[in-house]
Design a protein around this motif. Sequence first.
Motif, PDB file in Angstrom:
ATOM      1  N   MET A 111      40.431  45.280  45.016  1.00 42.80           N
ATOM      2  CA  MET A 111      39.655  45.873  46.110  1.00 42.80           C
ATOM      3  C   MET A 111      39.454  47.374  45.908  1.00 42.80           C
ATOM      4  O   MET A 111      38.387  47.913  46.171  1.00 42.80           O
ATOM      5  N   GLY A 112      40.501  48.036  45.419  1.00 41.77           N
ATOM      6  CA  GLY A 112      40.402  49.468  45.161  1.00 41.77           C
ATOM      7  C   GLY A 112      39.422  49.779  44.048  1.00 41.77           C
ATOM      8  O   GLY A 112      38.635  50.726  44.137  1.00 41.77           O
ATOM      9  N   GLY A 113      39.458  48.994  42.978  1.00 46.28           N
ATOM     10  CA  GLY A 113      38.532  49.205  41.872  1.00 46.28           C
ATOM     11  C   GLY A 113      37.103  48.895  42.259  1.00 46.28           C
ATOM     12  O   GLY A 113      36.160  49.574  41.835  1.00 46.28           O
ATOM     13  N   LEU A 114      36.921  47.853  43.077  1.00 45.90           N
ATOM     14  CA  LEU A 114      35.583  47.435  43.475  1.00 45.90           C
ATOM     15  C   LEU A 114      34.953  48.399  44.471  1.00 45.90           C
ATOM     16  O   LEU A 114      33.780  48.767  44.349  1.00 45.90           O
ATOM     17  N   PHE A 115      35.736  48.829  45.470  1.00 48.11           N
ATOM     18  CA  PHE A 115      35.192  49.666  46.539  1.00 48.11           C
ATOM     19  C   PHE A 115      35.637  51.123  46.465  1.00 48.11           C
ATOM     20  O   PHE A 115      35.350  51.904  47.365  1.00 48.11           O
ATOM     21  N   GLY A 116      36.354  51.499  45.419  1.00 44.87           N
ATOM     22  CA  GLY A 116      36.728  52.893  45.226  1.00 44.87           C
ATOM     23  C   GLY A 116      38.022  53.288  45.904  1.00 44.87           C
ATOM     24  O   GLY A 116      38.849  53.962  45.310  1.00 44.87           O
ATOM     25  N   VAL A 117      38.223  52.881  47.158  1.00 46.16           N
ATOM     26  CA  VAL A 117      39.420  53.310  47.908  1.00 46.16           C
ATOM     27  C   VAL A 117      40.020  52.192  48.751  1.00 46.16           C
ATOM     28  O   VAL A 117      40.775  52.446  49.663  1.00 46.16           O
ATOM     29  N   GLY A 118      39.670  50.934  48.444  1.00 42.21           N
ATOM     30  CA  GLY A 118      40.082  49.841  49.317  1.00 42.21           C
ATOM     31  C   GLY A 118      41.532  49.431  49.207  1.00 42.21           C
ATOM     32  O   GLY A 118      42.059  48.773  50.099  1.00 42.21           O
ATOM     33  N   GLY A 119      42.213  49.784  48.105  1.00 45.22           N
ATOM     34  CA  GLY A 119      43.551  49.270  47.868  1.00 45.22           C
ATOM     35  C   GLY A 119      44.562  49.623  48.927  1.00 45.22           C
ATOM     36  O   GLY A 119      45.324  48.767  49.400  1.00 45.22           O
ATOM     37  N   ALA A 120      44.594  50.878  49.342  1.00 42.41           N
ATOM     38  CA  ALA A 120      45.594  51.321  50.316  1.00 42.41           C
ATOM     39  C   ALA A 120      45.372  50.700  51.686  1.00 42.41           C
ATOM     40  O   ALA A 120      46.330  50.327  52.366  1.00 42.41           O
ATOM     41  N   SER A 147      48.516  47.125  40.579  1.00 45.31           N
ATOM     42  CA  SER A 147      47.269  47.705  41.079  1.00 45.31           C
ATOM     43  C   SER A 147      46.515  48.448  39.983  1.00 45.31           C
ATOM     44  O   SER A 147      45.277  48.434  39.945  1.00 45.31           O
ATOM     45  N   PHE A 148      47.231  49.082  39.073  1.00 40.73           N
ATOM     46  CA  PHE A 148      46.594  49.815  37.981  1.00 40.73           C
ATOM     47  C   PHE A 148      45.744  48.877  37.119  1.00 40.73           C
ATOM     48  O   PHE A 148      44.567  49.149  36.842  1.00 40.73           O
ATOM     49  N   VAL A 149      46.329  47.766  36.700  1.00 44.62           N
ATOM     50  CA  VAL A 149      45.634  46.820  35.820  1.00 44.62           C
ATOM     51  C   VAL A 149      44.419  46.218  36.516  1.00 44.62           C
ATOM     52  O   VAL A 149      43.309  46.187  35.969  1.00 44.62           O
ATOM     53  N   PHE A 150      44.612  45.755  37.748  1.00 44.76           N
ATOM     54  CA  PHE A 150      43.530  45.051  38.431  1.00 44.76           C
ATOM     55  C   PHE A 150      42.479  46.008  38.996  1.00 44.76           C
ATOM     56  O   PHE A 150      41.317  45.609  39.173  1.00 44.76           O
ATOM     57  N   ALA A 151      42.835  47.254  39.271  1.00 48.50           N
ATOM     58  CA  ALA A 151      41.838  48.247  39.671  1.00 48.50           C
ATOM     59  C   ALA A 151      40.900  48.555  38.515  1.00 48.50           C
ATOM     60  O   ALA A 151      39.688  48.740  38.709  1.00 48.50           O
ATOM     61  N   TRP A 152      41.432  48.604  37.320  1.00 50.14           N
ATOM     62  CA  TRP A 152      40.601  48.825  36.133  1.00 50.14           C
ATOM     63  C   TRP A 152      39.582  47.695  35.978  1.00 50.14           C
ATOM     64  O   TRP A 152      38.391  47.940  35.763  1.00 50.14           O
ATOM     65  N   LEU A 153      40.030  46.458  36.145  1.00 50.30           N
ATOM     66  CA  LEU A 153      39.119  45.310  36.051  1.00 50.30           C
ATOM     67  C   LEU A 153      38.082  45.345  37.177  1.00 50.30           C
ATOM     68  O   LEU A 153      36.891  45.085  36.957  1.00 50.30           O
ATOM     69  N   GLY A 154      38.533  45.676  38.397  1.00 48.60           N
ATOM     70  CA  GLY A 154      37.616  45.751  39.532  1.00 48.60           C
ATOM     71  C   GLY A 154      36.578  46.844  39.380  1.00 48.60           C
ATOM     72  O   GLY A 154      35.412  46.668  39.754  1.00 48.60           O
ATOM     73  N   SER A 155      36.975  47.979  38.820  1.00 44.08           N
ATOM     74  CA  SER A 155      36.030  49.087  38.648  1.00 44.08           C
ATOM     75  C   SER A 155      34.975  48.766  37.592  1.00 44.08           C
ATOM     76  O   SER A 155      33.817  49.169  37.724  1.00 44.08           O
ATOM     77  N   SER A 202      45.733  53.271  40.789  1.00 50.09           N
ATOM     78  CA  SER A 202      44.475  52.526  40.882  1.00 50.09           C
ATOM     79  C   SER A 202      43.282  53.453  41.090  1.00 50.09           C
ATOM     80  O   SER A 202      42.221  53.261  40.488  1.00 50.09           O
ATOM     81  N   THR A 203      43.432  54.490  41.928  1.00 47.06           N
ATOM     82  CA  THR A 203      42.324  55.425  42.133  1.00 47.06           C
ATOM     83  C   THR A 203      42.065  56.259  40.883  1.00 47.06           C
ATOM     84  O   THR A 203      40.912  56.584  40.572  1.00 47.06           O
ATOM     85  N   SER A 204      43.111  56.582  40.147  1.00 47.17           N
ATOM     86  CA  SER A 204      42.949  57.379  38.923  1.00 47.17           C
ATOM     87  C   SER A 204      42.139  56.627  37.871  1.00 47.17           C
ATOM     88  O   SER A 204      41.198  57.168  37.275  1.00 47.17           O
ATOM     89  N   VAL A 205      42.500  55.364  37.625  1.00 45.60           N
ATOM     90  CA  VAL A 205      41.777  54.592  36.607  1.00 45.60           C
ATOM     91  C   VAL A 205      40.368  54.259  37.090  1.00 45.60           C
ATOM     92  O   VAL A 205      39.424  54.197  36.280  1.00 45.60           O
ATOM     93  N   THR A 206      40.188  54.084  38.383  1.00 43.59           N
ATOM     94  CA  THR A 206      38.846  53.816  38.923  1.00 43.59           C
ATOM     95  C   THR A 206      37.951  55.034  38.780  1.00 43.59           C
ATOM     96  O   THR A 206      36.772  54.914  38.402  1.00 43.59           O
ATOM     97  N   LEU A 207      38.481  56.228  39.065  1.00 39.71           N
ATOM     98  CA  LEU A 207      37.721  57.461  38.874  1.00 39.71           C
ATOM     99  C   LEU A 207      37.291  57.605  37.417  1.00 39.71           C
ATOM    100  O   LEU A 207      36.136  57.961  37.126  1.00 39.71           O
ATOM    101  N   LEU A 208      38.182  57.325  36.484  1.00 41.04           N
ATOM    102  CA  LEU A 208      37.855  57.416  35.063  1.00 41.04           C
ATOM    103  C   LEU A 208      36.709  56.473  34.704  1.00 41.04           C
ATOM    104  O   LEU A 208      35.765  56.864  34.006  1.00 41.04           O
ATOM    105  N   THR A 209      36.755  55.246  35.207  1.00 39.22           N
ATOM    106  CA  THR A 209      35.701  54.271  34.923  1.00 39.22           C
ATOM    107  C   THR A 209      34.360  54.717  35.500  1.00 39.22           C
ATOM    108  O   THR A 209      33.325  54.653  34.827  1.00 39.22           O
TER     109      THR A 209
END
Length: 249
Positions: free
Chosen positions: A147-156, A81-89, A185-192
């Motif tokens: 999904m989490g990276g794209l929508f901010g909180v979708g992963g869970a 989730s970490f890797v793909f959340a970064w790409l999604g964000s 995933s939320t941490s790396v998305t927030l950073l992006t």
Amino acid sequence: MIEWLMYIALGAALGTVGGLFGIGGGLIAIPALGVLFGLDQQLAQGTALVMVVPNVMLALWRYHQRNRIELRYAVPLAGASFVFAWLGSIWAVGLDARSMRIGFVAFLVALAAWNLLRIFLRSTPPSSELRQPWPWLGVLGSFAGVMGGLFGVGGAVVATPVLTSVFGTTQVVAQGLSLALALPSTSVTLLTYAVHQHVDWMMGIPLAVGGLLSISWGVKLAHAMPEKVLRSLFCAFLVVCALMLAFKI
């Protein structure tokens, strides 16, 4: 000062909901920030993440205290989730805000429909052991991360119904594992989002304070509720969020 108190109170309400459903409160914070405060979709998602990240940390700890989260399941979920959340964000910050909002509403409607269907489907008794072998956790973590990276909180919210239906876990176990997935995933998305200036820190910080004060109550409520009631409430919650944003489009 009055604005900060209002944001703290809102954060407390969102934190309770986040603890109850194992999602950190961001899923309802995004439509609330968009509808009540007029934030565009990316700014609403980035600001909500300021509250979500510490809420997820605390909720994860609380879930682990009550129902130990297995590292052998959590690690592949979290890593993928970490890797793909970064790409999604990275993808998300370049999209049109209105298109993002329409996509988010569609995402919520699809989740609500799937959860509603599951209430009426016959299923085998849930277990703390997973029915599928561990490589499939990496697949789930990858999809939920995007999904989490794209929508901010979708992963869970993606991971929870999949874990209960496909992997056969109880709702509480699924929510605990979903939090383990959501933290990186939320941490790396927030950073992006922060790097691209899609975060209102003056609003997000008091929301986070309120969330931290209340999320433990939500976790306690989740463990006290019958399985079917918790799933039904989760479904209704998704519908309400979708309707809130649909009126804003």
